[in-house]
Design an enzyme around this catalytic site. Structure first.
Site, mmCIF file in Angstrom:
data_model
loop_
_atom_site.group_PDB
_atom_site.id
_atom_site.type_symbol
_atom_site.label_atom_id
_atom_site.label_comp_id
_atom_site.label_asym_id
_atom_site.label_seq_id
_atom_site.Cartn_x
_atom_site.Cartn_y
_atom_site.Cartn_z
ATOM 1 N N CYS A 113 -21.658 45.719 17.480
ATOM 2 C CA CYS A 113 -20.195 45.554 17.499
ATOM 3 C C CYS A 113 -19.735 44.305 16.769
ATOM 4 O O CYS A 113 -18.563 44.177 16.422
ATOM 5 C CB CYS A 113 -19.689 45.513 18.933
ATOM 6 N N HIS A 133 -12.692 42.373 18.726
ATOM 7 C CA HIS A 133 -13.460 43.615 18.870
ATOM 8 C C HIS A 133 -12.834 44.411 20.016
ATOM 9 O O HIS A 133 -12.494 43.851 21.063
ATOM 10 C CB HIS A 133 -14.919 43.288 19.173
ATOM 11 N N ASN A 182 -13.909 52.354 21.488
ATOM 12 C CA ASN A 182 -14.796 51.356 20.883
ATOM 13 C C ASN A 182 -15.540 51.998 19.715
ATOM 14 O O ASN A 182 -16.414 52.835 19.917
ATOM 15 C CB ASN A 182 -15.780 50.847 21.948
HETATM 16 N N1 ACO Z 1 -15.225 57.926 35.512
HETATM 17 C C1 ACO Z 1 -15.131 57.781 36.857
HETATM 18 N N2 ACO Z 1 -15.876 56.895 37.536
HETATM 19 C C2 ACO Z 1 -16.751 56.143 36.837
HETATM 20 C C3 ACO Z 1 -16.903 56.270 35.442
HETATM 21 C C4 ACO Z 1 -16.097 57.209 34.783
HETATM 22 N N3 ACO Z 1 -16.146 57.398 33.461
HETATM 23 N N4 ACO Z 1 -17.827 55.384 35.039
HETATM 24 C C5 ACO Z 1 -18.265 54.747 36.122
HETATM 25 N N5 ACO Z 1 -17.619 55.189 37.211
HETATM 26 C C6 ACO Z 1 -17.761 54.780 38.606
HETATM 27 C C7 ACO Z 1 -19.071 54.099 38.869
HETATM 28 O O1 ACO Z 1 -20.105 55.047 39.095
HETATM 29 C C8 ACO Z 1 -18.750 53.311 40.129
HETATM 30 O O2 ACO Z 1 -18.803 54.170 41.236
HETATM 31 P P1 ACO Z 1 -19.422 53.663 42.626
HETATM 32 O O3 ACO Z 1 -18.529 52.520 43.071
HETATM 33 O O4 ACO Z 1 -19.339 54.857 43.497
HETATM 34 O O5 ACO Z 1 -20.810 53.219 42.308
HETATM 35 C C9 ACO Z 1 -17.289 52.914 39.911
HETATM 36 O O6 ACO Z 1 -16.783 53.807 38.890
HETATM 37 C C10 ACO Z 1 -17.113 51.492 39.441
HETATM 38 O O7 ACO Z 1 -18.074 51.228 38.421
HETATM 39 P P2 ACO Z 1 -18.159 49.814 37.696
HETATM 40 O O8 ACO Z 1 -19.317 49.824 36.759
HETATM 41 O O9 ACO Z 1 -18.092 48.727 38.739
HETATM 42 O O10 ACO Z 1 -16.798 49.827 36.898
HETATM 43 P P3 ACO Z 1 -16.187 48.682 36.028
HETATM 44 O O11 ACO Z 1 -14.860 48.357 36.537
HETATM 45 O O12 ACO Z 1 -17.184 47.579 35.825
HETATM 46 O O13 ACO Z 1 -15.989 49.395 34.624
HETATM 47 C C11 ACO Z 1 -17.019 49.593 32.445
HETATM 48 C C12 ACO Z 1 -17.114 49.949 33.934
HETATM 49 C C13 ACO Z 1 -15.715 50.160 31.897
HETATM 50 C C14 ACO Z 1 -18.193 50.223 31.711
HETATM 51 C C15 ACO Z 1 -17.032 48.065 32.306
HETATM 52 O O14 ACO Z 1 -18.130 47.513 32.983
HETATM 53 C C16 ACO Z 1 -17.068 47.618 30.874
HETATM 54 O O15 ACO Z 1 -16.125 47.780 30.135
HETATM 55 N N6 ACO Z 1 -18.181 47.006 30.433
HETATM 56 C C17 ACO Z 1 -18.314 46.548 29.081
HETATM 57 C C18 ACO Z 1 -18.422 47.705 28.147
HETATM 58 C C19 ACO Z 1 -18.495 47.197 26.746
HETATM 59 O O16 ACO Z 1 -17.765 46.346 26.367
HETATM 60 N N7 ACO Z 1 -19.368 47.723 25.963
HETATM 61 C C20 ACO Z 1 -19.468 47.216 24.652
HETATM 62 C C21 ACO Z 1 -20.477 47.922 23.966
HETATM 63 S S1 ACO Z 1 -20.300 47.475 22.364
HETATM 64 C C22 ACO Z 1 -21.700 47.505 21.438
HETATM 65 O O17 ACO Z 1 -22.227 46.479 21.139
HETATM 66 C C23 ACO Z 1 -22.222 48.835 20.969
#
Ligand code: ACO
Length: 327
Positions: free
Chosen positions: A117, A253, A283
């Site tokens: 990214c 980003h 993203n």
């Molecule tokens: N739909 C519904 N529920 C979901 C989903 C979904 N798509 N995804 C996860 N959940 C659930 C989880 O299973 C969890 O359930 P549980 O409480 O029963 O276990 C609940 O939602 C909360 O999960 P969290 O992981 O705590 O959710 P969070 O608020 O942290 O959001 C997210 C998750 C969006 C992935 C966040 O952590 C995030 O944005 N992380 C960074 C992602 C990122 O920037 N990636 C960059 C990659 S770039 C690269 O270099 C390629």
């Protein structure tokens, strides 16, 4: 003042197929909801490639549009750098495919950069260095990705986050002193965190491209810390007697709206000075920043002379900050 490298044109390309959150959920039978995706990420839709569309075709189309907006011919481009971690082929590079397709001069440089990214800002830094040291005048820097090819649609925590697209800029080396152009960079990496965000396979491990594997919470925490780093911004701005208060636009980003907002808050930059496209594109990894630059240039937000900060964070971990006077 010094002879600077300026951005003189932008372009972008998106696949033909747009999927709203509801479309994606229905297509893959995900246990998710539009509400969850919007609230946790800010994403409302993304574009995915279909038959005939690849990282190369998106990169080529974005490059053609950037050349048109810069008002120069392909034959004038001395160097082409493509930031991608989803190339069409393991080799040759996407850059050489674009070079061949657009008829760029064979006397020059074409290569891909992989910093996930953070790739586009790293590619800008490479192009900046090359333009300053080689007898070159123009360079094309492209961020292009088709992350849909790397998604595990049984993993709802990652497959809702990504999209495909490409953005390109044309750089010009000024032959006289100029205020406009690239001011500096702050780049970094911490490979001890590689396992937090990676592909599950590769050429030398599994003989295929693998799928996205991410520890979302860990990535989130580090992304906010790094993209909100006052030190990184100061290290780029201070040599020019500038501070965060002088920033007109932050183009970060686009991974997650919450990361973008938290980072801007940490820097003390008002949200209305932050360009956001994650809602529309999701993203697109190395393509997010040049896509956002093209959107903000075309809608008139970026004006000549504006101080613009680019900030990225991603797999590696690798991160980057750049500052420039627009235009
Ligand atoms: N739909 C519904 N529920 C979901 C989903 C979904 N798509 N995804 C996860 N959940 C659930 C989880 O299973 C969890 O359930 P549980 O409480 O029963 O276990 C609940 O939602 C909360 O999960 P969290 O992981 O705590 O959710 P969070 O608020 O942290 O959001 C997210 C998750 C969006 C992935 C966040 O952590 C995030 O944005 N992380 C960074 C992602 C990122 O920037 N990636 C960059 C990659 S770039 C690269 O270099 C390629």
């Amino acid at each position: 003042m010094t002879k600077r490298i300026r951005i003189i044109g932008t372009g972008s390309a998106l696949p033909q197929t747009r999927l709203t959150n509801a479309d994606l959920i229905a297509a893959h039978g995900l246990e998710s909801s539009d509400e969850w995706i919007r609230e946790r990420t800010g994403i409302t839709q993304r574009y995915f490639v279909t038959e005939g569309e690849t990282t190369f075709t998106l990169a080529r189309d974005a490059a053609e549009r950037a050349l048109k907006s810069a008002g120069i011919e392909a034959s004038q481009v001395d160097a082409i750098i493509v930031a991608t971690c989803t190339p069409d082929l393991t080799f040759p590079s996407v850059a050489t495919l674009v070079q061949g397709a657009l008829g760029l001069p064979s006397q020059g440089m074409a290569l891909d950069v992989n910093a996930a990214c953070s790739g586009f800002v790293h590619a800008l830094a490479v192009a900046n260095g090359i333009l300053h040291t080689m007898p070159y005048e123009y360079a094309l820097v492209i961020g292009a990705e088709t992350f849909s090819n790397l998604l595990d649609f049984s993993d709802r925590t990652t497959c809702v986050l990504f999209g495909d697209g490409a953005g390109a800029v044309v750089l010009k080396k000024e032959d006289s002193e100029s205020k406009l152009g690239l001011l500096g960079f702050d780049l970094g990496a911490d490979g001890t965190k590689a396992c937090e965000l990676q592909s599950t396979a590769g050429v030398a491990r599994g003989r295929n491209a693998g799928k996205v594997l991410m520890n979302g919470r860990e990535v989130y925490k580090h992304a906010v810390r790094q993209m909100g780093s006052k030190d990184a911004v100061a290290s780029v701005l201070a040599p020019h007697n500038l501070t965060a208060e002088h920033i007109d636009w932050v183009v970060p980003h686009q991974a997650n709206l919450r990361i973008i907002e938290a980072a801007a808050q940490s820097l003390g930059v008002p949200q209305q000075k932050v360009v956001v496209t994650v809602d529309q594109h999701a993203n697109t990894s190395a393509a997010t920043i040049p896509l956002a630059l093209d959107v903000a240039a075309k809608d008139g937000r970026l004006k000549q002379g504006d101080l613009v900060m680019l900030q990225a964070f991603g797999a590696g971990f690798a991160w980057s900050t750049a500052a420039l006077y627009w235009g």
